[in-house]
Write a protein that holds these residues in place. Structure first.
Motif, PDB file in Angstrom:
ATOM      1  N   GLY A  73       0.822  -1.210   0.000  1.00 10.09           N
ATOM      2  CA  GLY A  73       0.000   0.000   0.000  1.00 10.09           C
ATOM      3  C   GLY A  73       0.855   1.259   0.000  1.00 10.09           C
ATOM      4  O   GLY A  73       0.592   2.211  -0.752  1.00 10.09           O
ATOM      5  N   ALA A  74       1.887   1.270   0.842  1.00  6.70           N
ATOM      6  CA  ALA A  74       2.754   2.452   0.940  1.00  6.70           C
ATOM      7  C   ALA A  74       3.558   2.646  -0.344  1.00  6.70           C
ATOM      8  O   ALA A  74       3.739   3.770  -0.820  1.00  6.70           O
ATOM      9  CB  ALA A  74       3.684   2.311   2.140  1.00  6.70           C
ATOM     10  N   LEU A  77       1.255   3.953  -3.112  1.00  6.17           N
ATOM     11  CA  LEU A  77       0.959   5.371  -2.904  1.00  6.17           C
ATOM     12  C   LEU A  77       2.152   6.217  -3.328  1.00  6.17           C
ATOM     13  O   LEU A  77       1.995   7.255  -3.984  1.00  6.17           O
ATOM     14  CB  LEU A  77       0.614   5.588  -1.429  1.00  6.17           C
ATOM     15  CG  LEU A  77       0.043   6.939  -1.025  1.00  6.17           C
ATOM     16  CD1 LEU A  77      -1.167   7.332  -1.861  1.00  6.17           C
ATOM     17  CD2 LEU A  77      -0.341   6.905   0.467  1.00  6.17           C
ATOM     18  N   HIS A  78       3.338   5.758  -2.983  1.00  6.36           N
ATOM     19  CA  HIS A  78       4.562   6.480  -3.366  1.00  6.36           C
ATOM     20  C   HIS A  78       4.678   6.582  -4.896  1.00  6.36           C
ATOM     21  O   HIS A  78       4.934   7.661  -5.438  1.00  6.36           O
ATOM     22  CB  HIS A  78       5.778   5.763  -2.788  1.00  6.36           C
ATOM     23  CG  HIS A  78       7.088   6.368  -3.191  1.00  6.36           C
ATOM     24  ND1 HIS A  78       7.602   7.486  -2.586  1.00  6.36           N
ATOM     25  CD2 HIS A  78       7.981   6.023  -4.158  1.00  6.36           C
ATOM     26  CE1 HIS A  78       8.757   7.811  -3.163  1.00  6.36           C
ATOM     27  NE2 HIS A  78       9.007   6.935  -4.112  1.00  6.36           N
ATOM     28  N   GLU A  81       2.083   8.909  -6.514  1.00  6.75           N
ATOM     29  CA  GLU A  81       2.331  10.348  -6.371  1.00  6.75           C
ATOM     30  C   GLU A  81       3.314  10.871  -7.409  1.00  6.75           C
ATOM     31  O   GLU A  81       3.497  12.068  -7.564  1.00  6.75           O
ATOM     32  CB  GLU A  81       2.804  10.655  -4.950  1.00  6.75           C
ATOM     33  CG  GLU A  81       1.636  10.564  -3.967  1.00  6.75           C
ATOM     34  CD  GLU A  81       2.048  10.633  -2.508  1.00  6.75           C
ATOM     35  OE1 GLU A  81       3.262  10.581  -2.221  1.00  6.75           O
ATOM     36  OE2 GLU A  81       1.141  10.720  -1.652  1.00  6.75           O
TER      37      GLU A  81
ATOM     38  N   SER B  95       7.462   9.114   4.865  1.00  6.04           N
ATOM     39  CA  SER B  95       7.381   7.833   4.166  1.00  6.04           C
ATOM     40  C   SER B  95       7.326   6.675   5.164  1.00  6.04           C
ATOM     41  O   SER B  95       6.562   5.719   5.000  1.00  6.04           O
ATOM     42  CB  SER B  95       8.583   7.691   3.227  1.00  6.04           C
ATOM     43  OG  SER B  95       8.559   6.449   2.571  1.00  6.04           O
ATOM     44  N   ARG B  98       3.927   6.370   6.772  1.00  5.01           N
ATOM     45  CA  ARG B  98       2.973   5.719   5.872  1.00  5.01           C
ATOM     46  C   ARG B  98       3.189   4.216   5.805  1.00  5.01           C
ATOM     47  O   ARG B  98       2.231   3.447   5.834  1.00  5.01           O
ATOM     48  CB  ARG B  98       3.043   6.350   4.482  1.00  5.01           C
ATOM     49  CG  ARG B  98       2.330   7.688   4.469  1.00  5.01           C
ATOM     50  CD  ARG B  98       2.745   8.664   3.393  1.00  5.01           C
ATOM     51  NE  ARG B  98       3.029   8.105   2.111  1.00  5.01           N
ATOM     52  CZ  ARG B  98       2.728   8.707   0.949  1.00  5.01           C
ATOM     53  NH1 ARG B  98       2.080   9.868   0.947  1.00  5.01           N
ATOM     54  NH2 ARG B  98       3.083   8.171  -0.183  1.00  5.01           N
ATOM     55  N   GLU B  99       4.443   3.785   5.708  1.00  3.67           N
ATOM     56  CA  GLU B  99       4.655   2.329   5.606  1.00  3.67           C
ATOM     57  C   GLU B  99       4.236   1.626   6.896  1.00  3.67           C
ATOM     58  O   GLU B  99       3.660   0.543   6.856  1.00  3.67           O
ATOM     59  CB  GLU B  99       6.078   1.969   5.160  1.00  3.67           C
ATOM     60  CG  GLU B  99       7.153   2.194   6.153  1.00  3.67           C
ATOM     61  CD  GLU B  99       8.564   1.989   5.545  1.00  3.67           C
ATOM     62  OE1 GLU B  99       8.723   1.635   4.372  1.00  3.67           O
ATOM     63  OE2 GLU B  99       9.524   2.228   6.313  1.00  3.67           O
ATOM     64  N   PHE B 102       0.411   1.285   7.035  1.00  2.26           N
ATOM     65  CA  PHE B 102      -0.018   0.120   6.254  1.00  2.26           C
ATOM     66  C   PHE B 102       0.400  -1.181   6.941  1.00  2.26           C
ATOM     67  O   PHE B 102      -0.352  -2.153   6.958  1.00  2.26           O
ATOM     68  CB  PHE B 102       0.557   0.190   4.833  1.00  2.26           C
ATOM     69  CG  PHE B 102      -0.243   1.049   3.893  1.00  2.26           C
ATOM     70  CD1 PHE B 102      -1.463   0.610   3.382  1.00  2.26           C
ATOM     71  CD2 PHE B 102       0.206   2.306   3.513  1.00  2.26           C
ATOM     72  CE1 PHE B 102      -2.204   1.403   2.509  1.00  2.26           C
ATOM     73  CE2 PHE B 102      -0.528   3.111   2.640  1.00  2.26           C
ATOM     74  CZ  PHE B 102      -1.738   2.661   2.133  1.00  2.26           C
ATOM     75  N   ALA B 106      -1.996  -4.199   7.343  1.00  2.36           N
ATOM     76  CA  ALA B 106      -1.880  -5.263   6.335  1.00  2.36           C
ATOM     77  C   ALA B 106      -0.904  -6.364   6.748  1.00  2.36           C
ATOM     78  O   ALA B 106      -0.974  -7.468   6.208  1.00  2.36           O
ATOM     79  CB  ALA B 106      -1.470  -4.667   4.988  1.00  2.36           C
TER      80      ALA B 106
END
Lengths: 213, 213
Positions: A73-74, A77-78, A81, B95, B98-99, B102, B106
């Motif tokens: 998911g991360a 998203l990266h 962008e 970053s 965000r990881e 997730f 997940a």
């Protein structure tokens, strides 16, 4: 533009091929037309260097310059962008892409993953826990069926990175015949996997693992 | 600054109180000191207006001006982007947040959720699927134990929104005694839940549901 490096196993057994999660990133990178290369790490030996990049000892992870990122998911998203091919530019569209990325994992795959585990391990059939997990998947698929009956793609009437993740989650259900009662979900998977970027990503993954046999 | 509205059920049965997912957002909003109010939607009747905001018929969702957002992870990321109290400002820090958001869902909750379902439903013990799901949780907790033995918080030596989500996921394991063999995970949960923002969010959730009894 600096090259993205996508890390996956050097080899996996036959059954998961075509479904290993580097596919989600290959697909996104192909859709975006971003330069990338695929690097291999050992499937059998997952040492400290692997753990330093992916603390659960899994794949994929990617590097982009000085950034190293794990979690599909991360990473998606990266990558999204970096390209309007994967995500609209407006605030609402971007917010909706993010919520559907999380939904694909935390609402849909959260139900399909235990279902798949039960199925793979032969705990379907008369295991007393099976009806619960089977119903859990149906609960989510019924809601996705309603969404996908009204929308060609999840966000803003166009294909986005959220569709890559959701279609890949639903694709595994389709493999087991679980979408037979969900025609809109099935049509969505068919539509998504007919895209040239998916076809290339899928073929590339199969070739990558076949090369190690 | 416009007010954020957080939607949760008007009432839930006793067992999940203190663990309903609006808590994650209450906690983040308290940490950030952002103005918000909590609005109730019916637990028993989930109509089209509910589904329009949360397509799976669950809670929470939030509105922030014209945006309506569902999925805990997406909402937490949205709130975190409004406050440096929840997320560092540099590219690498953002970053990593965000990881780990997730990852909490997940990688960790993906294992703890089926475990909790089996436990709640009495499918632990001699169900043949139980050892698989129990081992799945141990696999993840061993890796989190290694991470949390070396880090007070997940990202950048400071508390972030990723800790809210991870600590809340691990807190449910602690409730069932599953962290007994994972002292670093247990200490992390203790550390996180000792924060005034958690204590207020938790008390507010209990009061919200108690008011409906």
């Amino acid at each position: 533009m600096q090259e993205i490096v996508l890390y996956t196993y050097d080899w996996v057994p036959e059954p998961p091929r075509g479904f290993v999660r580097d596919l989600r990133l290959r697909w996104a990178l192909e859709e975006a037309g971003l330069p990338y290369r695929v690097a291999s790490v050992s499937f059998k030996e997952r040492g400290p260097d692997h753990i330093a990049h992916q603390p659960f000892g899994q794949i994929p992870w990617l590097t982009d310059g000085e950034l190293s990122i794990f979690e599909s998911g991360a990473m998606l998203l990266h990558v999204a962008e970096k390209s309007e091919a994967l995500m609209p530019g407006d605030t609402r569209g971007r917010s909706e892409v993010r919520e559907w990325l999380f939904a694909a994992l935390a609402s849909v795959e959260a139900a399909t993953q235990p279902w798949s585990i039960m199925k793979f391990s032969g705990f379907d059939g008369d295991n007393p826990a099976w009806p619960f997990f089977d119903n859990f998947v149906d609960l989510r698929l019924k809601r996705m069926e309603a969404v996908l009956s009204e929308h060609e793609w999840l966000v803003a009437t166009r294909f986005t990175v959220a569709d890559i993740l959701m279609a890949d989650v639903l694709r595994l259900m389709d493999r087991f015949g679980k979408l037979a009662e969900y025609p809109a979900c099935k049509a969505y998977v068919t539509r998504a996997t007919a895209r040239p970027a998916f076809i290339k990503a899928h073929a590339d993954q199969l070739a990558h693992f076949a090369a190690a046999d």
